[in-house]
Motif scaffolding. Structure first.
Motif, PDB file in Angstrom:
ATOM      1  N   GLY A  18      -0.592  -6.774   8.563  1.00 53.69           N
ATOM      2  CA  GLY A  18      -2.010  -6.087   8.496  1.00 53.69           C
ATOM      3  C   GLY A  18      -2.468  -5.908   7.039  1.00 53.69           C
ATOM      4  N   VAL A  19      -3.690  -6.116   6.838  1.00 49.99           N
ATOM      5  CA  VAL A  19      -4.402  -5.674   5.490  1.00 49.99           C
ATOM      6  C   VAL A  19      -5.403  -4.957   5.275  1.00 49.99           C
ATOM      7  N   VAL A  20      -5.219  -3.798   4.648  1.00 50.47           N
ATOM      8  CA  VAL A  20      -6.241  -2.805   4.516  1.00 50.47           C
ATOM      9  C   VAL A  20      -6.850  -2.345   3.298  1.00 50.47           C
ATOM     10  N   SER A  21      -8.051  -2.220   3.029  1.00 48.43           N
ATOM     11  CA  SER A  21      -8.501  -2.113   1.742  1.00 48.43           C
ATOM     12  C   SER A  21      -9.290  -0.628   1.959  1.00 48.43           C
ATOM     13  N   LEU A  22      -8.832   0.007   0.703  1.00 39.61           N
ATOM     14  CA  LEU A  22      -9.381   1.336   0.741  1.00 39.61           C
ATOM     15  C   LEU A  22      -9.809   1.722  -0.749  1.00 39.61           C
ATOM     16  N   THR A  23     -10.445   2.659  -0.945  1.00 43.56           N
ATOM     17  CA  THR A  23     -10.932   2.980  -2.470  1.00 43.56           C
ATOM     18  C   THR A  23      -9.772   3.960  -2.840  1.00 43.56           C
ATOM     19  N   HIS A  24     -10.107   4.630  -4.148  1.00 46.77           N
ATOM     20  CA  HIS A  24      -9.022   5.636  -4.676  1.00 46.77           C
ATOM     21  C   HIS A  24      -9.117   6.947  -4.422  1.00 46.77           C
ATOM     22  N   GLY A  25      -8.537   7.629  -4.944  1.00 43.88           N
ATOM     23  CA  GLY A  25      -8.588   9.299  -4.826  1.00 43.88           C
ATOM     24  C   GLY A  25      -8.434   9.710  -3.046  1.00 43.88           C
ATOM     25  N   PRO A  26      -9.476  10.403  -2.532  1.00 49.46           N
ATOM     26  CA  PRO A  26      -9.466  10.922  -1.423  1.00 49.46           C
ATOM     27  C   PRO A  26      -9.223   9.762  -0.293  1.00 49.46           C
ATOM     28  N   ALA A  27      -9.699   8.726  -0.506  1.00 42.23           N
ATOM     29  CA  ALA A  27      -9.467   7.318   0.574  1.00 42.23           C
ATOM     30  C   ALA A  27      -7.767   7.488   0.786  1.00 42.23           C
ATOM     31  N   LEU A  28      -7.217   7.281  -0.244  1.00 43.65           N
ATOM     32  CA  LEU A  28      -5.567   7.247  -0.149  1.00 43.65           C
ATOM     33  C   LEU A  28      -5.122   8.692   0.162  1.00 43.65           C
ATOM     34  N   THR A  29      -5.500   9.678  -0.207  1.00 41.84           N
ATOM     35  CA  THR A  29      -4.623  10.887   0.088  1.00 41.84           C
ATOM     36  C   THR A  29      -5.035  11.198   1.565  1.00 41.84           C
ATOM     37  N   ASN A  30      -6.177  10.980   2.234  1.00 42.52           N
ATOM     38  CA  ASN A  30      -6.475  11.069   3.508  1.00 42.52           C
ATOM     39  C   ASN A  30      -5.862  10.120   4.380  1.00 42.52           C
ATOM     40  N   ALA A  31      -5.445   8.814   3.921  1.00 43.76           N
ATOM     41  CA  ALA A  31      -4.559   7.927   4.602  1.00 43.76           C
ATOM     42  C   ALA A  31      -3.100   8.209   4.475  1.00 43.76           C
ATOM     43  N   LEU A  32      -2.681   9.154   3.911  1.00 42.92           N
ATOM     44  CA  LEU A  32      -0.944   9.553   3.713  1.00 42.92           C
ATOM     45  C   LEU A  32      -0.366   9.697   4.945  1.00 42.92           C
ATOM     46  N   THR A  33      -0.801  10.558   5.842  1.00 45.21           N
ATOM     47  CA  THR A  33      -0.401  10.669   7.236  1.00 45.21           C
ATOM     48  C   THR A  33       0.172   9.322   7.984  1.00 45.21           C
ATOM     49  N   ASN A  34      -0.923   8.582   7.934  1.00 47.38           N
ATOM     50  CA  ASN A  34      -0.956   7.332   8.856  1.00 47.38           C
ATOM     51  C   ASN A  34       0.008   6.389   8.000  1.00 47.38           C
ATOM     52  N   MET A  35       0.095   6.430   6.654  1.00 44.44           N
ATOM     53  CA  MET A  35       0.934   5.632   5.402  1.00 44.44           C
ATOM     54  C   MET A  35       2.348   6.005   5.987  1.00 44.44           C
ATOM     55  N   VAL A  36       2.629   7.293   6.193  1.00 46.14           N
ATOM     56  CA  VAL A  36       3.961   7.729   6.528  1.00 46.14           C
ATOM     57  C   VAL A  36       4.446   7.200   7.993  1.00 46.14           C
ATOM     58  N   GLU A  37       3.484   7.275   8.962  1.00 46.54           N
ATOM     59  CA  GLU A  37       3.841   6.670  10.117  1.00 46.54           C
ATOM     60  C   GLU A  37       4.043   5.100  10.201  1.00 46.54           C
ATOM     61  N   ALA A  38       3.443   4.558   9.388  1.00 48.80           N
ATOM     62  CA  ALA A  38       3.535   3.042   9.304  1.00 48.80           C
ATOM     63  C   ALA A  38       4.768   2.556   8.730  1.00 48.80           C
ATOM     64  N   VAL A  39       5.258   3.335   7.664  1.00 46.49           N
ATOM     65  CA  VAL A  39       6.675   3.204   6.883  1.00 46.49           C
ATOM     66  C   VAL A  39       7.617   3.591   8.035  1.00 46.49           C
TER      67      VAL A  39
END
Length: 299
Positions: A18-39
């Motif tokens: 899967g490939v996902v495109s985000l901007t920086h700052g709040p976009a990445l911090t808001n995605a943190l929970t789902n990043m952990v889930e994916a890990v």
């Protein structure tokens, strides 16, 4: 967060990156929970974001590598515009090799740069399935075939390796019941020996079979506290664990025989050995399980 969740879910079901495109700052911090889930799901995912402008007072400035590390993801940064595809290739290869998401940092100040001529994106190379060590295979088979009431338990790793048919054949050869973790739910639907989920979500017939079982051979399953009910559902049973990641052995519960190999490759090798020796089940226990399943009213 939704983008990462979508990329993660798509990757798991499609078996592709899967490939996902985000901007920086709040976009990445808001995605943190789902990043952990994916890990934690070992998802193959490349998350493209970008460092903020080179301004120390920029209000969205943050350490992207530290954020990736916090989630347990890998981190790759594009060093020069002319190396963009080179780093993208590495991110794609790393998510396959490391079995975890990779955060790819394409710094914001590079977006208007001339990348020049780039080589084409390369298809990542998927590792060949691990085959079981012959001694470990013999030890596991010896324990399995001597057990009168075995359960073949499939986890996410078994599903991902395409081991379904080989595991069904193995269960029939040793007279065992089929079960799954929650992650692999539905893998054996329709088979008369399928007791469903092994764990604290098991139905009454499955709970009875789990209680009677003398051996559990787990393929691609971590044997976590939800599956084993903190060890209660494996206590007194002989445990064989087959996993391509040796780091999983003994993490949640003790294991009698660990087999470091691919789930499908191991099941196929076991079936071949049993066929060569013309093995027959040592008991008819699974017939009683099938009768109980057939008589069960889910309502």
């Amino acid at each position: 967060a939704n983008a990462v969740g979508m990329g993660d879910g798509w990757s798991r079901r499609a078996g592709r990156i899967g490939v996902v495109s985000l901007t920086h700052g709040p976009a990445l911090t808001n995605a943190l929970t789902n990043m952990v889930e994916a890990v934690r799901a070992n998802s193959q995912l490349v998350i493209i974001t970008g460092s903020t402008p080179l301004e120390p007072t920029h209000f969205q400035r943050m350490d992207l590598s530290a954020t990736a590390l916090t989630a347990g993801a890998g981190f790759e940064v594009v060093t020069k515009a002319e190396n963009a595809v080179r780093h993208l290739n590495r991110a794609l290869q790393r998510t396959v090799a490391e079995r975890r998401p990779i955060v790819l940092d394409l710094p914001i100040w590079m977006l208007d740069a001339d990348a020049g001529k780039q080589r084409a994106v390369a298809a990542p190379q998927w590792p060949a399935p691990q085959v079981p060590d012959i001694d470990a295979l013999d030890e596991a088979l010896g324990l399995l075939v001597s057990s009168p009431r075995p359960i073949i338990l499939a986890g996410r790793g078994a599903y991902a390796s395409g081991a379904k048919e080989a595991l069904i054949e193995l269960a029939e050869r040793v007279g065992g019941a089929l079960a799954t973790t929650l992650w692999a739910r539905g893998m054996f639907d329709g088979h008369p020996s399928n007791i469903g989920i092994y764990g604290n979500l098991a139905h009454p017939v499955a709970s009875g079979a789990i209680g009677e079982a003398t051996c559990v051979i787990a393929f691609g399953a971590s044997l976590n506290p939800l599956t084993t009910y903190r060890g209660e559902l494996t206590r007194g049973k002989q445990i064989i664990q087959v996993d391509s990641d040796p780091g999983r052995f003994g993490w949640f519960i003790g294991v009698d025989v660990p087999v470091a190999a691919d789930a499908k490759a191991t099941a196929v090798a076991m079936n071949e050995a049993l066929a060569e020796n013309e093995h027959e089940p040592v008991s008819s226990w699974v017939n009683d399980v099938q009768a109980a399943l057939a008589a069960r009213n889910p309502r």
